[in-house]
Enzyme design. Structure first.
Site, PDB file in Angstrom:
ATOM      1  N   GLU A 148       0.799  -1.226   0.000  1.00 33.67           N
ATOM      2  CA  GLU A 148       0.000   0.000   0.000  1.00 33.67           C
ATOM      3  C   GLU A 148       0.831   1.274   0.000  1.00 33.67           C
ATOM      4  OE1 GLU A 148      -0.360  -2.524   2.170  1.00 33.67           O
ATOM      5  OE2 GLU A 148      -2.320  -2.473   3.150  1.00 33.67           O
ATOM      6  N   ASP A 178      -2.004  -5.165   3.550  1.00 38.51           N
ATOM      7  CA  ASP A 178      -2.107  -5.480   4.978  1.00 38.51           C
ATOM      8  C   ASP A 178      -2.945  -6.741   5.226  1.00 38.51           C
ATOM      9  OD1 ASP A 178      -0.528  -3.369   5.689  1.00 38.51           O
ATOM     10  OD2 ASP A 178      -2.159  -2.049   6.279  1.00 38.51           O
ATOM     11  N   ASP A 181      -5.645  -7.909   6.662  1.00 42.66           N
ATOM     12  CA  ASP A 181      -6.983  -7.803   7.227  1.00 42.66           C
ATOM     13  C   ASP A 181      -7.991  -7.690   6.082  1.00 42.66           C
ATOM     14  OD1 ASP A 181      -6.548  -5.248   6.277  1.00 42.66           O
ATOM     15  OD2 ASP A 181      -6.487  -4.283   8.244  1.00 42.66           O
ATOM     16  N   GLU A 196      -9.574  -5.154   4.862  1.00 45.36           N
ATOM     17  CA  GLU A 196      -9.307  -4.038   3.953  1.00 45.36           C
ATOM     18  C   GLU A 196      -8.146  -4.371   3.024  1.00 45.36           C
ATOM     19  OE1 GLU A 196     -11.505  -0.820   3.080  1.00 45.36           O
ATOM     20  OE2 GLU A 196     -11.700  -1.885   4.990  1.00 45.36           O
ATOM     21  N   TYR A 236       1.570  -5.839  13.364  1.00 41.33           N
ATOM     22  CA  TYR A 236       0.428  -5.146  12.769  1.00 41.33           C
ATOM     23  C   TYR A 236      -0.455  -4.549  13.849  1.00 41.33           C
ATOM     24  CZ  TYR A 236      -3.244  -4.175   9.386  1.00 41.33           C
ATOM     25  OH  TYR A 236      -4.156  -3.547   8.585  1.00 41.33           O
ATOM     26  N   ARG A 295      -3.596  -3.236  13.740  1.00 36.08           N
ATOM     27  CA  ARG A 295      -5.061  -3.346  13.727  1.00 36.08           C
ATOM     28  C   ARG A 295      -5.430  -4.773  14.104  1.00 36.08           C
ATOM     29  NH1 ARG A 295      -4.040   0.061   9.261  1.00 36.08           N
ATOM     30  NH2 ARG A 295      -4.857   2.160   9.642  1.00 36.08           N
ATOM     31  N   HIS A 298      -4.511 -12.163  13.993  1.00 37.08           N
ATOM     32  CA  HIS A 298      -3.237 -11.489  14.224  1.00 37.08           C
ATOM     33  C   HIS A 298      -2.796 -11.700  15.662  1.00 37.08           C
ATOM     34  CE1 HIS A 298      -4.694  -9.739  10.605  1.00 37.08           C
ATOM     35  NE2 HIS A 298      -5.454  -8.832  11.188  1.00 37.08           N
TER      36      HIS A 298
END
Length: 708
Positions: free
Chosen positions: A9, A82, A84, A86, A298, A300, A344
């Site tokens: 990203e 990432d 997740d 998203e 990570y 989140r 995670h």
């Protein structure tokens, strides 16, 4: 020509992992999402099973062209967004734009950006996870249905430019409900009576508990007078001494929510700032000889699980740094909450050997402070229990019963590194109070008795920290949504943040009331939490995403139709001020903006004049003698001369209203190492002591320290 193209990203992430992969790999950044629903229309075909219409995001043309050019030169593409929902959606959109074969193992996932983690991930790529993609897509469509179909209704019935969001509206409701609790609160009087004793070994205080063996409240002065009469001339004697050993366990490693809460308490960070700085630590920073490396896992996550390798490294570090007594027999495992996603780990340093001190010269102040918080929390989580000796002493005077308590740390354990903060500072100092040696039957001298009147307090307004905690406990939103949710409701003017507390605006209350009356399901806390659980089930492949959207939309359509027919037009009148617009002569009105109240001309858009609301602080400018006023900037409140721009005198600390007896400049409140001080604002006038040591006045009502 590179054999492999890797897409992440951000440029920072690309730089960090690029150095681990070698010359065969080209690493490029997509700069976040590349496709989304169009802004100009709903973008969802409800009749065709909620089929979304994705378009390229405006401004991303050059990025996509660069990625397509690189795609042509590579024999294989790896999508490393990432780990997740998203990130999975970003990878899927990239795969569609770049014609990546989605049947191949093109997805690479790692939870920390270190050499071993990155190489291990590239040795085991997987296919795209469509359950994750569907969960993200469902959330996006739900939010689009609510935002694009409810907002026009509010425009027509209430005010142009209003908008409503699925999670944001519930967050505003929490703030509105709390404000109404506060308004409805009726304070109740109560009293405490403390007895302070002086014995050979020192002084201590005991508080009245009741008569006989029963607890007794003191609701008014009459009850206090009765107690004072009862103990007048009484003999005081130690009736019971109870000593016990209490053990405290460390807090688990941070989740997204607990990190946001603790960074707010201890560092004063907004939730958005916490996530921004954590992103920098995760994506990688240059730390000298080691080069660019990701410093934390990570950020989140709502899991507290920790990798075995990280626990092993931490235990060895603790034994070496603190001694084997500080290492528990078994590695600590923390239970994860029932609705948490355990994909995670908890948030931890990628290597505990990278101590905050070793990174001082490489990190910015904010990066270092947040890294230190994460590092200390993780290290403490793997340490032995703290052991405290507690003493409870009951004292009898006739039938009146007083109690004194003390607690002293016997073995620091994890507390040698870190203890968790609270939203109530008064509870942070409960340990460390030591009682003098006392024995049962010991007579005590007559004490100094101090009655004090109190009133019960309403529940506190939400801070960012407590609102995040409430949303997490109620199951509203997910870790990645807390910070943007708070930013959104501030931007829309539904709430303001004043002195780090949320207040609803009149507009916010009005919109909440309209939604409660007409869209009960949408703004219901339990329903919103249930919807989050359904999204989790989609992610796990246990629920059909189209069926969920059909069920939600069926009820939503019904409520929309009913509201369209029954909702009357509501006129919001702006509160008029006494300030006259200096451009057109109209009386200006109060408006709410992102940074609080301000004055605006009611003649908008013909007249766009605005003014800040100035509040005098009770002291004059030392330069021109005009009053100093409180002003609000983008980042913080400051105090400037009302004669600006002719006089640009400014203070960044709050004036107390007093003047320095030496130089007659304003005295200000200043915080230093957790202490609140009153100091002179004019350091130049005190070259020997410096401003921070020029005066030693105390600040009432807060933690204080008297300087020499």
């Amino acid at each position: 020509m590179s054999e492999y193209l890797v897409i992440v990203e951000s440029p920072a992430k690309a730089k960090t992992i690029g150095k681990y992969l070698g010359k065969k790999y080209t690493v490029k950044a997509s700069m976040g999402h590349v496709r989304d629903l169009p802004k100009s229309q709903l973008g969802v075909d409800i009749q065709r099973h909620f089929e979304p219409k994705y378009i390229t995001i405006r401004g991303k043309g050059d990025v996509i062209k660069s990625l397509r050019d690189a795609r042509k030169k590579a024999k294989k593409v790896f999508l490393a967004a990432d780990p997740d929902r998203e990130g999975e959606a970003i990878a899927w959109h990239l795969a569609n734009l770049l014609d990546v074969n989605q049947e191949e193992a093109c997805r690479v996932v790692f939870h920390e950006i270190t050499k071993d983690a990155v190489r291990e991930a590239f040795n085991a790529p997987r296919r795209l996870n469509y359950d994750l993609i569907n969960a993200q897509q469902t959330r996006r469509i739900l939010d689009r249905l609510v935002g694009y179909r409810l907002s026009p209704l509010l425009w027509r019935k209430v005010k142009k430019g209003l908008s409503a969001g699925r999670v944001q509206s519930v967050a505003v409701r929490l703030i509105v409900d709390r404000e109404r609790e506060i308004r409805a609160f009726v304070p109740q009087e109560y009293w405490t009576v403390d007895a302070e004793f002086t014995v050979a070994q020192g002084r201590f205080s005991a508080r009245f508990q009741g008569y006989g063996d029963e607890k007794t409240e003191l609701p008014n002065r009459e009850a206090v007078d009765e107690l004072l009469k009862h103990i007048e001339g009484a003999d005081y004697r130690v009736e019971r001494v109870k000593r016990s050993e209490r053990r405290r366990n460390p807090s688990p490693p941070f989740t997204t929510s607990s990190l946001q809460q603790e960074a707010a308490r201890k560092l004063g960070f907004r939730a958005s700032k916490t996530m921004s700085v954590a992103q920098q630590l995760y994506e990688g920073l240059d730390v000298g000889a080691e080069g660019t490396v990701g410093l934390i896992t990570y950020m989140r996550t709502d899991s507290t699980r920790i990798a075995e390798s990280a626990q092993t490294e931490a235990r060895a570090f603790i034994a070496d740094r603190f001694g084997t007594d500080f290492v528990p027999r078994e590695a600590r495992q923390f239970s994860t909450k029932g609705n948490a996603q355990d994909a995670h780990e908890g948030i931890r340093p990628t290597s505990v050997v990278r101590t905050p001190d070793s990174l001082k010269e490489f990190l910015s102040r904010d990066q270092l402070r947040l890294y230190k918080l994460i590092w200390e929390r993780f290290v403490a989580s793997q340490m032995a229990q703290a052991v405290l000796d507690t003493t409870t002493v009951d004292i009898r005077a006739n039938e009146a019963w007083f109690r004194a308590t003390g607690s002293v740390v016997k073995f620091a354990g994890f507390m040698a590194v870190y203890t968790e903060g609270t939203d109530d500072p008064a509870t942070d100092e409960k340990d460390g109070k030591i009682l003098p040696p006392l024995s049962e039957g010991q007579p005590l001298p007559e004490p100094t008795v101090s009655p004090e009147q109190h009133f019960t307090q309403p529940p506190p307004r939400y801070s960012e920290s407590s609102l995040v905690k409430a949303m997490e406990e109620l199951g509203i939103g997910r870790p990645s949504t807390y910070a943007p949710t708070m930013e959104t409701i501030l931007k829309r003017g539904y709430v303001i943040l004043d002195q780090k507390r949320f207040y609803p605006t009149e507009l916010g209350e009005l919109v909440v009331d309209l939604l409660v009356q007409n869209f009960h399901q949408l703004i219901d806390v339990d329903f919103t939490a249930h919807l989050e659980q359904q999204l989790d089930l989609i992610e796990e492949g246990k629920t059909d995403w189209v069926a969920l959207l059909e069920s939600f939309n069926r009820e939503f359509e019904t409520e929309l139709e009913r509201a369209e027919e029954t909702l009357e037009h509501v006129q919001i009148a702006d509160e008029e001020s006494d300030v006259v617009c200096d451009k057109c002569g109209r009386k200006m009105v109060y408006k709410h903006g992102r940074y609080g109240k301000f004055l605006a001309c009611p003649g908008f858009p013909e007249c766009r004049n605005t003014k800040p609301i100035v509040k005098e602080v009770g002291v004059d400018c030392p330069r021109c003698k005009k009053p100093l006023v409180e002003r609000r900037g983008k980042r913080k409140v400051f105090y400037g001369c009302s004669g600006y721009p002719d006089c640009d005198y400014v203070l960044w600390d709050k004036p107390t209203g007093a003047l320095c007896p030496v130089c007659h400049h304003p005295m200000v409140e200043k915080r230093s190492k957790g202490e609140s001080l009153v100091v002179c604002s004019n350091a130049a006038a005190h070259p020997d002591a410096g401003a921070a040591k020029a005066h030693g006045q105390k600040v009432k009502g807060v933690r204080k320290k008297k300087l020499s």
